[in-house]
Design an enzyme around this catalytic site. Structure first.
Site, mmCIF file in Angstrom:
data_model
loop_
_atom_site.group_PDB
_atom_site.id
_atom_site.type_symbol
_atom_site.label_atom_id
_atom_site.label_comp_id
_atom_site.label_asym_id
_atom_site.label_seq_id
_atom_site.Cartn_x
_atom_site.Cartn_y
_atom_site.Cartn_z
ATOM 1 N N HIS A 79 0.785 -1.316 0.070
ATOM 2 C CA HIS A 79 0.152 0.042 0.072
ATOM 3 C C HIS A 79 1.078 1.393 0.055
ATOM 4 C CE1 HIS A 79 0.151 1.252 4.296
ATOM 5 N NE2 HIS A 79 0.229 -0.235 4.540
ATOM 6 N N ASP A 193 5.802 2.125 7.289
ATOM 7 C CA ASP A 193 4.625 1.358 7.071
ATOM 8 C C ASP A 193 3.927 2.145 6.031
ATOM 9 O OD1 ASP A 193 2.214 0.195 7.026
ATOM 10 O OD2 ASP A 193 1.494 0.831 8.986
ATOM 11 N N GLU A 225 -5.369 1.920 2.377
ATOM 12 C CA GLU A 225 -5.148 0.710 3.339
ATOM 13 C C GLU A 225 -5.307 1.036 4.749
ATOM 14 O OE1 GLU A 225 -2.889 -2.075 5.992
ATOM 15 O OE2 GLU A 225 -2.863 -0.051 5.775
ATOM 16 N N GLU A 226 -4.927 2.157 5.143
ATOM 17 C CA GLU A 226 -5.149 2.543 6.464
ATOM 18 C C GLU A 226 -6.519 3.035 7.061
ATOM 19 O OE1 GLU A 226 -2.438 2.301 8.539
ATOM 20 O OE2 GLU A 226 -0.698 2.460 7.363
ATOM 21 N N ASP A 248 3.779 -5.934 3.884
ATOM 22 C CA ASP A 248 3.391 -5.120 4.819
ATOM 23 C C ASP A 248 4.189 -5.077 5.956
ATOM 24 O OD1 ASP A 248 1.894 -2.674 5.744
ATOM 25 O OD2 ASP A 248 0.089 -3.723 5.418
ATOM 26 N N HIS A 337 3.294 3.491 13.569
ATOM 27 C CA HIS A 337 2.490 4.719 13.319
ATOM 28 C C HIS A 337 3.047 6.057 13.991
ATOM 29 C CE1 HIS A 337 -1.240 2.318 11.603
ATOM 30 N NE2 HIS A 337 -0.275 2.421 11.082
#
Length: 371
Positions: A79, A193, A225-226, A248, A337
Site C-alpha cells: 500500500h 509502513d 489501506e490505513e 506490509d 504509526h
C-alpha cells in the site's frame, strides 16, 4: 524455521532497497493523497514491467508476463498510503485544529513535528504542548484528546494561515526523515509502513524481469489501506489472481515495555509469515507451507506470527475473490504509526529473496489445494 542471519542476496540489492526507501519515505502521501508515491512507483515500475495501468481509485498495476502462457497469476501488493491528519478548522489566532487520518499513535503527538501540505507547497509545523512549568499533576500524566490538540505553523492570525493555503481538509504528515542508527543495518523514520513494502515491489519487479517465473505477475500499489484495506479489494476484483502476496509491516516485540510473549518476533529475525490476523486473514495453508519450504531450502530466516493487532490487504483481497490463495509477508518494525518506525534492512532484503524464490516455485493450482 531456519535461524541463519544471512542469505545469498544479489549484489547491490540492499543498497538499491535503501535508496528507494530514502526516496519513498521522503515523499508525503497520507491516505487519500497518495499521488506522490503513486507517481514514483508508476515511473519506476515502468522501467521493469511491460505495461503499467491505473484505475480511477488510484491503484497502480504493473504487469510482467511469465514464461508459460496458461500459468497462474500472482498479485504482489503493497500500500502507498501513510497515516496522517486532516485540518478541520483554522482558529482566529492561526492555530490549526485537526483530526486523525488512519490511526497515528496518539500518545506521541504532543510536541511532534509535522508537515502541512497545501496546494502551493508544504509548511513546517508542530503539534502544540502545554509548558511543563504550568501543567497540573493530573495533566502531566495524560495525553489530551486529539480534539483538544492543535498545530502551530507560526501563523499570527486566521487570515495569515488562510493566505498560506490552509483550509479544512488540508493533509498533514509526520516529519521524520529516514535516519541511520549506529547499527549498520538499522534505520528509523516515518512511513516505513508501508514504503518498505513499496521498495520491495520495485526490487522484485527488477529481479523477476531478469529471471522470470512460469507465473504471470501483477505488481499492484494500492491506496486507502490505513482506513479499511479498500484499494486491495478493488484491485483483486480487477486482476482476478490465483495468488495474492501482500507485503506490509508489523509491530514487533523485543523492547523493554513488552513481555517476551506479547509480540514474540523481533526486527532482524527475518520475514514474518502470518498464520492468522486478529479479526482478519487466516492465511492459506498450502501457500504458507510453500513459503516455509522455500525459505528452508534457500537458508532464508523467517518468523511465524499469530494474532497481531492489525490486519493487512491480504484480508480484503481474500474476501474479494472466492478463488484466491492469500498470504501476508511482514516486516517487523518498532514504534508503529509514529515518526520513528525502526526496522532492520536485512529483513527487507530477505523479504525480496523469499518472495522471488517462492514465485519461481509456484507452478500449478494443485500446489494450492487444501486436500
Amino acid at each position: 524455521m531456519t535461524s541463519s542471519p544471512d542469505c545469498n542476496q544479489p549484489a547491490g540489492q540492499a543498497e538499491a532497497l535503501l535508496a528507494h526507501l530514502r526516496r519513498l519515505t521522503d515523499l508525503d502521501a497520507p491516505t487519500g493523497f497518495e499521488e506522490p508515491v503513486l507517481r514514483y512507483m508508476s515511473e519506476q515500475l515502468g522501467s521493469f514491467c511491460e505495461q503499467v495501468e491505473h484505475d480511477v481509485r488510484g491503484n497502480v498495476y504493473a504487469s510482467l508476463a511469465g514464461t508459460t502462457a496458461d500459468a497462474l497469476r500472482i498479485m504482489i501488493t503493497a500500500h502507498a498510503d501513510e497515516i496522517g491528519f486532516l485540518v478541520t478548522s483554522v482558529l482566529a489566532d492561526g492555530f490549526l485544529r485537526f483530526t486523525r487520518l488512519g490511526h497515528p499513535t496518539e500518545m506521541v503527538l504532543p510536541g511532534q513535528r509535522v508537515r502541512v501540505h497545501t496546494a502551493s507547497g508544504s509548511l513546517e509545523g508542530v503539534i502544540g504542548v502545554k509548558p511543563g512549568h504550568v501543567l497540573a499533576a493530573s495533566e502531566a500524566r495524560t495525553v489530551p484528546p486529539v480534539s483538544e490538540q492543535y498545530i502551530d505553523i507560526g501563523a499570527t492570525s486566521q487570515a495569515e494561515a488562510v493566505e498560506w493555503g490552509i483550509e479544512p481538509g488540508t493533509p498533514v504528515t509526520f516529519h521524520g526523515p529516514l535516519t541511520a542508527t549506529a547499527h549498520p543495518q538499522r534505520y528509523f523514520g516515518k512511513a516505513v509502513d508501508n514504503r518498505a513494502g513499496c521498495a520491495c515491489l520495485l526490487e522484485l519487479a527488477k529481479r523477476l524481469r531478469q529471471k522470470r517465473p512460469e507465473a504471470h505477475l501483477e505488481f499492484v500499489v494500492v491506496v486507502e489501506e490505513e482506513i479499511g484495506l479498500r484499494g486491495a479489494e478493488v484491485a483483486t476484483r480487477r486482476v482476478q489472481p490465483d495468488v495474492v502476496i501482500a507485503i506490509d509491516t508489523v509491530p514487533s516485540g523485543g523492547t523493554p515495555d513488552l513481555r517476551p510473549d506479547e509480540l514474540p518476533w523481533q526486527i532482524g529475525g527475518g520475514p514474518l509469515l502470518k498464520v492468522r490476523e486478529t479479526k482478519g486473514l487466516s492465511t492459506h495453508g498450502p501457500l504458507r507451507n510453500l513459503f516455509r519450504r522455500v525459505a528452508d531450502e534457500q537458508g532464508i530466516p523467517y518468523q511465524l506470527i499469530v494474532d497481531t493487532a492489525g490486519i493487512t490487504d491480504a484480508t480484503s483481497a481474500q474476501q474479494a475473490s472466492g478463488d484466491v490463495a492469500a498470504m501476508t509477508i511482514g516486516l517487523a518494525r518498532r514504534y508503529s504509526h509514529s515518526a520513528a518506525e525502526l526496522f532492520d534492512l536485512r529483513d527487507v532484503s530477505a523479504i525480496v529473496d523469499l518472495i522471488a524464490h517462492t514465485c519461481g516455485a509456484i507452478a500449478s493450482r494443485d500446489q494450492l489445494l487444501r486436500t
